[in-house]
Design an enzyme around this catalytic site. Sequence first.
Site, mmCIF file in Angstrom:
data_model
loop_
_atom_site.group_PDB
_atom_site.id
_atom_site.type_symbol
_atom_site.label_atom_id
_atom_site.label_comp_id
_atom_site.label_asym_id
_atom_site.label_seq_id
_atom_site.Cartn_x
_atom_site.Cartn_y
_atom_site.Cartn_z
ATOM 1 N N LYS A 32 32.677 -11.998 68.846
ATOM 2 C CA LYS A 32 32.534 -11.189 70.069
ATOM 3 C C LYS A 32 33.676 -10.189 70.179
ATOM 4 O O LYS A 32 34.682 -10.299 69.473
ATOM 5 C CB LYS A 32 32.500 -12.106 71.284
ATOM 6 C CG LYS A 32 33.762 -12.919 71.498
ATOM 7 C CD LYS A 32 33.535 -14.042 72.503
ATOM 8 C CE LYS A 32 34.738 -14.960 72.551
ATOM 9 N NZ LYS A 32 35.352 -15.092 73.839
ATOM 10 N N TYR A 239 59.893 8.969 78.593
ATOM 11 C CA TYR A 239 59.760 9.074 80.059
ATOM 12 C C TYR A 239 60.753 8.160 80.764
ATOM 13 O O TYR A 239 60.943 7.001 80.352
ATOM 14 C CB TYR A 239 58.353 8.638 80.486
ATOM 15 C CG TYR A 239 57.260 9.618 80.122
ATOM 16 C CD1 TYR A 239 57.204 10.882 80.698
ATOM 17 C CD2 TYR A 239 56.273 9.265 79.208
ATOM 18 C CE1 TYR A 239 56.188 11.766 80.377
ATOM 19 C CE2 TYR A 239 55.259 10.141 78.872
ATOM 20 C CZ TYR A 239 55.219 11.391 79.457
ATOM 21 O OH TYR A 239 54.206 12.254 79.125
#
Length: 347
Positions: A32, A239
């Site tokens: 999955k 940043y």
Amino acid sequence: MSGVSRALAQVDLGAIERNCARLPKPLCAVVKADAYGHGPVAGAALRGGATWLAVATAGEARELRAQGVDAPVLVMGALTRDELRVALEAEAEVVAWTDEVAGVATRAHVKLDTGMGRLGTKDREHALRLAARPNVTGLMTHFATADEPGDDLFPAQLEAFQSFVEAVGRDDLLVHAANSAAALRDAASHFDMVRCGIAVYGMDPFHQDPAAHGLEPALSLHSWVAAVRRFEPGDSAGYGRRWTAEEPCWVATVPVGYGDGWRRGLTNDCDVLIRGRRHPVVGTVSMDNVTVALGTGTDVEVGDAVVLIGSQGEERILAEEVARRLGTISYEVTTGLLPRVRREHLR
Ligand SMILES: Cc1ncc(COP(=O)(O)O)c(C=O)c1O
């Protein structure tokens, strides 16, 4: 720059085959969520000896059929009516814990919730009634704490499921319960089949070193050095100025970031491998780049290969290490690699 890629996940299909070969049989490989981020690898799992595949959604079952897979497929998740139709069109078997699904499915595996507290019926009498239906082909449960050796719930779940299987009393059903941790921990949990996901991909269900169970990580994550720049004391990277050079040094820019699934939580808290050595990521992980401290003198050059997960020379970074730094599990690290990361499958 040829020979390098901005963000590349290499998946070693041989490792997936060998991991499957090492796991108990009969084996259902859980593929999955794009095989926990590994992409189309069902063929390798089947070559390694898996005889069943399991997915969470009907769409995933349909996708396996589109890839040409004709092995039995089990859809384990909750299904809407439309999704159930898709699962049936894909000739998948489905997990049932309601009269509605058990009544419509061609082949259903009844799920008893023995303690996971998620899907399945907690009502044993209801499960017994469902299990008497002629279209029921399997019985299952799922463990909540198989990865925590010494816990009380695992043996209690196992006992509750064993007693349910005996009460059903049908020997024509496929009985299964074990995930990877249970499969490696206790042969009494194996019943007629184990359902392994994480171990198929060579990661350790106990969050330690997969080599302890003879498992080989199949996925490695690669990028390249796009820039090498001189920093003076007080120069900052990224940043928010979350890292500042304290002495003259060199910093590499590597073009991978949270837009690839290399999470921002790794800011100032992970290493990468360049030229066979560990180097710390410094400064904020941004969407498309990270910055890496190379020290006061360096031989690293633009174009050098960078390994974020995997080995280089004698050094190795496991998905388990990245997970520990993020306070999560390896499952989320590989499943969280985004579509922008190119997948390359190596035979
Ligand atoms: C019902 C069920 N069975 C088996 C598995 C496989 O678990 P693991 O990856 O820990 O082997 C999963 C995965 O979460 C699952 O949901």
